[in-house]
Design a protein around this motif. Structure first.
Motif, PDB file in Angstrom:
ATOM      1  N   SER A  14     -10.014 -31.563 -31.612  1.00  0.00           N
ATOM      2  CA  SER A  14     -10.002 -33.001 -31.351  1.00  0.00           C
ATOM      3  C   SER A  14      -8.911 -33.371 -30.348  1.00  0.00           C
ATOM      4  O   SER A  14      -7.957 -32.618 -30.125  1.00  0.00           O
ATOM      5  N   THR A  15      -9.047 -34.543 -29.783  1.00  0.00           N
ATOM      6  CA  THR A  15      -8.071 -35.055 -28.821  1.00  0.00           C
ATOM      7  C   THR A  15      -6.698 -35.202 -29.464  1.00  0.00           C
ATOM      8  O   THR A  15      -5.683 -34.950 -28.823  1.00  0.00           O
ATOM      9  N   ASN A  16      -6.666 -35.592 -30.740  1.00  0.00           N
ATOM     10  CA  ASN A  16      -5.377 -35.755 -31.429  1.00  0.00           C
ATOM     11  C   ASN A  16      -4.584 -34.458 -31.484  1.00  0.00           C
ATOM     12  O   ASN A  16      -3.356 -34.482 -31.434  1.00  0.00           O
ATOM     13  N   VAL A  17      -5.261 -33.340 -31.593  1.00  0.00           N
ATOM     14  CA  VAL A  17      -4.570 -32.053 -31.611  1.00  0.00           C
ATOM     15  C   VAL A  17      -3.867 -31.831 -30.269  1.00  0.00           C
ATOM     16  O   VAL A  17      -2.687 -31.474 -30.223  1.00  0.00           O
ATOM     17  N   ASP A  54       1.370 -39.907 -29.662  1.00  0.00           N
ATOM     18  CA  ASP A  54       0.113 -39.687 -28.963  1.00  0.00           C
ATOM     19  C   ASP A  54      -0.241 -40.838 -28.030  1.00  0.00           C
ATOM     20  O   ASP A  54      -1.040 -40.680 -27.121  1.00  0.00           O
ATOM     21  N   LYS A  55       0.382 -42.002 -28.212  1.00  0.00           N
ATOM     22  CA  LYS A  55       0.140 -43.132 -27.312  1.00  0.00           C
ATOM     23  C   LYS A  55       0.744 -42.885 -25.933  1.00  0.00           C
ATOM     24  O   LYS A  55       0.359 -43.510 -24.967  1.00  0.00           O
ATOM     25  N   GLY A  56       1.681 -41.962 -25.832  1.00  0.00           N
ATOM     26  CA  GLY A  56       2.307 -41.630 -24.560  1.00  0.00           C
ATOM     27  C   GLY A  56       1.674 -40.445 -23.869  1.00  0.00           C
ATOM     28  O   GLY A  56       2.170 -39.973 -22.856  1.00  0.00           O
ATOM     29  N   VAL A  57       0.557 -39.947 -24.427  1.00  0.00           N
ATOM     30  CA  VAL A  57      -0.126 -38.770 -23.873  1.00  0.00           C
ATOM     31  C   VAL A  57      -1.586 -39.107 -23.641  1.00  0.00           C
ATOM     32  O   VAL A  57      -2.247 -39.660 -24.513  1.00  0.00           O
ATOM     33  N   LEU A  58      -2.086 -38.764 -22.466  1.00  0.00           N
ATOM     34  CA  LEU A  58      -3.506 -38.935 -22.157  1.00  0.00           C
ATOM     35  C   LEU A  58      -4.079 -37.566 -21.814  1.00  0.00           C
ATOM     36  O   LEU A  58      -3.554 -36.876 -20.939  1.00  0.00           O
ATOM     37  N   VAL A  59      -5.137 -37.179 -22.526  1.00  0.00           N
ATOM     38  CA  VAL A  59      -5.792 -35.894 -22.290  1.00  0.00           C
ATOM     39  C   VAL A  59      -7.159 -36.147 -21.680  1.00  0.00           C
ATOM     40  O   VAL A  59      -7.934 -36.966 -22.180  1.00  0.00           O
ATOM     41  N   THR A  60      -7.441 -35.467 -20.576  1.00  0.00           N
ATOM     42  CA  THR A  60      -8.732 -35.571 -19.905  1.00  0.00           C
ATOM     43  C   THR A  60      -9.403 -34.208 -19.947  1.00  0.00           C
ATOM     44  O   THR A  60      -8.784 -33.202 -19.598  1.00  0.00           O
ATOM     45  N   THR A 100      -3.885 -23.617 -28.428  1.00  0.00           N
ATOM     46  CA  THR A 100      -5.311 -23.945 -28.541  1.00  0.00           C
ATOM     47  C   THR A 100      -6.225 -22.915 -27.905  1.00  0.00           C
ATOM     48  O   THR A 100      -7.411 -22.865 -28.224  1.00  0.00           O
ATOM     49  N   GLY A 101      -5.710 -22.141 -26.961  1.00  0.00           N
ATOM     50  CA  GLY A 101      -6.558 -21.208 -26.225  1.00  0.00           C
ATOM     51  C   GLY A 101      -7.289 -21.859 -25.069  1.00  0.00           C
ATOM     52  O   GLY A 101      -8.074 -21.222 -24.376  1.00  0.00           O
ATOM     53  N   VAL A 102      -7.023 -23.136 -24.819  1.00  0.00           N
ATOM     54  CA  VAL A 102      -7.657 -23.882 -23.732  1.00  0.00           C
ATOM     55  C   VAL A 102      -6.708 -23.906 -22.543  1.00  0.00           C
ATOM     56  O   VAL A 102      -5.526 -24.214 -22.681  1.00  0.00           O
ATOM     57  N   SER A 103      -7.220 -23.595 -21.362  1.00  0.00           N
ATOM     58  CA  SER A 103      -6.397 -23.618 -20.151  1.00  0.00           C
ATOM     59  C   SER A 103      -6.081 -25.049 -19.746  1.00  0.00           C
ATOM     60  O   SER A 103      -6.916 -25.939 -19.868  1.00  0.00           O
TER      61      SER A 103
END
Length: 117
Positions: A14-17, A54-60, A100-103
């Motif tokens: 999830s985005t929260n992670v 998490d309000k200070g982080v944006l994940v795309t 996470t294993g995600v690049s």
């Protein structure tokens, strides 16, 4: 959400992670006071508590199965921003990928305020 197909099945992150991992990695860097958010009502920058970072982080999520991360931080006074910002970028990218294993395609650091206390 990011979906990863592995040899053992499907993993959904999830985005929260991502936001929590990136926020914690950034705030553990030297010179970072914490995550920041600009108030919509008064336009002032506020330091976020750990539970709301998490309000200070944006994940795309990118089409090539990578993520891009935008960080809004408050820095300590007297810190060399040009030296610390690349360290934040490297640390966040490393921790997110390792956990996470995600690049991570890119990390953008926005310094919204300097703490004077």
């Amino acid at each position: 959400m990011m979906r990863l197909n592995t040899e053992k099945g499907l993993v959904t992150i999830s985005t929260n992670v991502f936001t929590n991992i990136a926020g914690m990695a950034a705030t553990n860097c030297f010179g970072v006071k914490g995550m920041a958010v600009r108030s919509r009502t008064d336009g002032l920058v506020h330091l976020l508590r750990r539970e709301a970072m998490d309000k200070g982080v944006l994940v795309t999520y990118n089409e090539d199965e990578t993520v891009s991360i935008d960080l809004h931080v408050m820095m300590d006074h007297g810190i060399n921003i040009a030296a610390v910002a690349p360290a934040i970028i490297n640390q966040v990218s490393y921790v997110v990928t390792k956990t996470t294993g995600v690049s991570v395609k890119d990390v953008n650091v926005y310094i919204d305020s300097i703490s004077v206390d």
